[in-house]
Design an enzyme around this catalytic site. Sequence first.
Site, PDB file in Angstrom:
ATOM      1  CE  LYS A 208      14.213  42.153  73.705  1.00 53.43           C
ATOM      2  NZ  LYS A 208      13.376  41.298  74.567  1.00 53.43           N
TER       3      LYS A 208
HETATM    4  P1  NAD Z   1      11.152  48.607  82.326  1.00 50.94           P
HETATM    5  O1  NAD Z   1      11.913  49.667  81.650  1.00 50.94           O
HETATM    6  O2  NAD Z   1       9.666  48.704  82.409  1.00 50.94           O
HETATM    7  O3  NAD Z   1      11.681  48.430  83.821  1.00 50.94           O
HETATM    8  C1  NAD Z   1      13.020  48.271  84.149  1.00 50.94           C
HETATM    9  C2  NAD Z   1      13.181  48.673  85.595  1.00 50.94           C
HETATM   10  O4  NAD Z   1      14.523  48.432  85.993  1.00 50.94           O
HETATM   11  C3  NAD Z   1      12.912  50.154  85.856  1.00 50.94           C
HETATM   12  O5  NAD Z   1      12.229  50.288  87.091  1.00 50.94           O
HETATM   13  C4  NAD Z   1      14.315  50.753  85.963  1.00 50.94           C
HETATM   14  O6  NAD Z   1      14.350  51.920  86.742  1.00 50.94           O
HETATM   15  C5  NAD Z   1      15.031  49.602  86.647  1.00 50.94           C
HETATM   16  N1  NAD Z   1      16.484  49.628  86.537  1.00 50.94           N
HETATM   17  C6  NAD Z   1      17.254  49.951  85.489  1.00 50.94           C
HETATM   18  N2  NAD Z   1      18.551  49.859  85.810  1.00 50.94           N
HETATM   19  C7  NAD Z   1      18.589  49.451  87.108  1.00 50.94           C
HETATM   20  C8  NAD Z   1      19.639  49.174  88.002  1.00 50.94           C
HETATM   21  N3  NAD Z   1      20.903  49.279  87.635  1.00 50.94           N
HETATM   22  N4  NAD Z   1      19.325  48.775  89.247  1.00 50.94           N
HETATM   23  C9  NAD Z   1      18.026  48.658  89.633  1.00 50.94           C
HETATM   24  N5  NAD Z   1      17.004  48.897  88.816  1.00 50.94           N
HETATM   25  C10 NAD Z   1      17.272  49.296  87.572  1.00 50.94           C
HETATM   26  O7  NAD Z   1      11.596  47.231  81.639  1.00 50.94           O
HETATM   27  P2  NAD Z   1      10.853  45.834  81.670  1.00 50.94           P
HETATM   28  O8  NAD Z   1      10.022  45.717  80.454  1.00 50.94           O
HETATM   29  O9  NAD Z   1      10.251  45.606  83.013  1.00 50.94           O
HETATM   30  O10 NAD Z   1      12.080  44.859  81.454  1.00 50.94           O
HETATM   31  C11 NAD Z   1      12.921  44.465  82.526  1.00 50.94           C
HETATM   32  C12 NAD Z   1      13.644  43.188  82.129  1.00 50.94           C
HETATM   33  O11 NAD Z   1      12.664  42.170  81.867  1.00 50.94           O
HETATM   34  C13 NAD Z   1      14.480  43.290  80.848  1.00 50.94           C
HETATM   35  O12 NAD Z   1      15.582  42.409  80.978  1.00 50.94           O
HETATM   36  C14 NAD Z   1      13.539  42.771  79.789  1.00 50.94           C
HETATM   37  O13 NAD Z   1      14.219  42.286  78.648  1.00 50.94           O
HETATM   38  C15 NAD Z   1      12.864  41.662  80.564  1.00 50.94           C
HETATM   39  N6  NAD Z   1      11.583  41.222  80.018  1.00 50.94           N
HETATM   40  C16 NAD Z   1      10.553  42.104  79.841  1.00 50.94           C
HETATM   41  C17 NAD Z   1       9.339  41.633  79.368  1.00 50.94           C
HETATM   42  C18 NAD Z   1       8.143  42.516  79.213  1.00 50.94           C
HETATM   43  O14 NAD Z   1       7.046  42.002  78.935  1.00 50.94           O
HETATM   44  N7  NAD Z   1       8.252  43.818  79.406  1.00 50.94           N
HETATM   45  C19 NAD Z   1       9.185  40.277  79.032  1.00 50.94           C
HETATM   46  C20 NAD Z   1      10.246  39.415  79.245  1.00 50.94           C
HETATM   47  C21 NAD Z   1      11.434  39.909  79.747  1.00 50.94           C
END
Ligand code: NAD
Length: 423
Positions: free
Chosen positions: A113
């Site tokens: 990561k």
């Molecule tokens: P992103 O930045 O696209 O989206 C995150 C979302 O969460 C945004 O809408 C943001 O406004 C919101 N957010 C942030 N803080 C918040 C809070 N306190 N309360 C409510 N909403 C809040 O990120 P992402 O890529 O969707 O990742 C989200 C999670 O999923 C992370 O934990 C990431 O590690 C995990 N993840 C992502 C992927 C991927 O393919 N992008 C894969 C596996 C896991």
Amino acid sequence: MAIDSRATKSADNTFAMAQYQFDQAADRLQLDTNLREILRTCERELTVHFPVKMSDGSIRVFEGYRVQHNIARGPAKGGIRYHPAVTLDEVRALAMWMTWKCAVVGIPFGGAKGGVVCEPKKLSTAELENLTRRYATEISVLIGPDRDIPAPDVNTNAQVMAWIMDTYSMAAGHSVPAVVTGKPLSIGGSEGRAEATSRGCLTVIRETAKRQGTALPGQTAVVQGFGNVGAPLATFLHELGVKVIAVSDSSGAIFNPRGIDIPRLSRYKSETGSVARFMGTDPLGQAELLELPCDWLIPAALENQITRANAPRVRARVVVEGANGPTTPEADAILTERGILVIPDILANAGGVTVSYFEWVQDLQSFFWDEDEINAKLDKLMTRAFSAVSAIADRHDIDLRTAAHMLAIDRVAEATRTRGIYP
Ligand code: NAD
């Protein structure tokens, strides 16, 4: 070799939480002490401080990290996060979870990561590009298509991956598309990658409903986070007839007990940048959202959202961890005690890395598959992983998180034993 300290359940250190989860499964597996010591530690940790030319002519120094937890089963794989709260311990935890995630779905990668401490929303596009290109250069001692392959995570996207791919390729003197995944289609990205994590979540939701003998149409869901993971998942659920009754992002939470019009919300979010004040919904407190009665609660934002403090008030039937590490170990115990099923991150959100694997394979062979083929292969791997984890949980009468860790740790331990300890 003795284990010096046992991780605590404490929520304030994400890496301690990841190690605690590891210990639970390692105990059950009666894992050899030496292997335990190797696998609960990150193999490589790089911290970089690098200058970035800002639009006003000033120079700012940023801190970033790239951590490889384990590479016994193949090249390291894991996303890059841009966020003001990124810490080395958080990146270590996320790298460890990547190792287990790749092993759970059986793809030949280890775990890594990366992260940069920054507020991306306050940076101009040019500053973001400068930051990305310099960070990519700083971590180029670790990354590479055979060594460590980054992908998007919180606040990074296909454009950021394109800049990393280009920066790496400029140094190499030729195009190296396989150095990152989650790229735009025009430079070797894969069909289906953008929605892959959400599609994988949907598969585990479908399989869980099947096991529980319930039908999805008419059920209710609450989604925390409307980004890469949360937004497409809310759309898929809506299309299946699930009522998505509440959604949040960092700017606020919204609620409609009759179900939110998700396609319109997606358009509204892309126009306004947030879900707040969407027509036909009531505002809701961020904390309240997690405590709404619903069938499916999907934390898809950040870690440490369901804790000892609010777990007694969670009223979902099933928690599906779209995010990494949203449930602390204390909360896990409370939810399990209360009969709430938790589908753990290393299984629930493994769809993203699975299609990243497909993207990497397509880049290496320069031969691309169509979206139906990608989605079918993803569904097959996710369904297989879900069955394998459920079978372990049933056999040992344990929660799905411990079962998923047992499956993963056993696979990584086996690879380590087979390779032997060098020299
Ligand atoms: P992103 O930045 O696209 O989206 C995150 C979302 O969460 C945004 O809408 C943001 O406004 C919101 N957010 C942030 N803080 C918040 C809070 N306190 N309360 C409510 N909403 C809040 O990120 P992402 O890529 O969707 O990742 C989200 C999670 O999923 C992370 O934990 C990431 O590690 C995990 N993840 C992502 C992927 C991927 O393919 N992008 C894969 C596996 C896991």
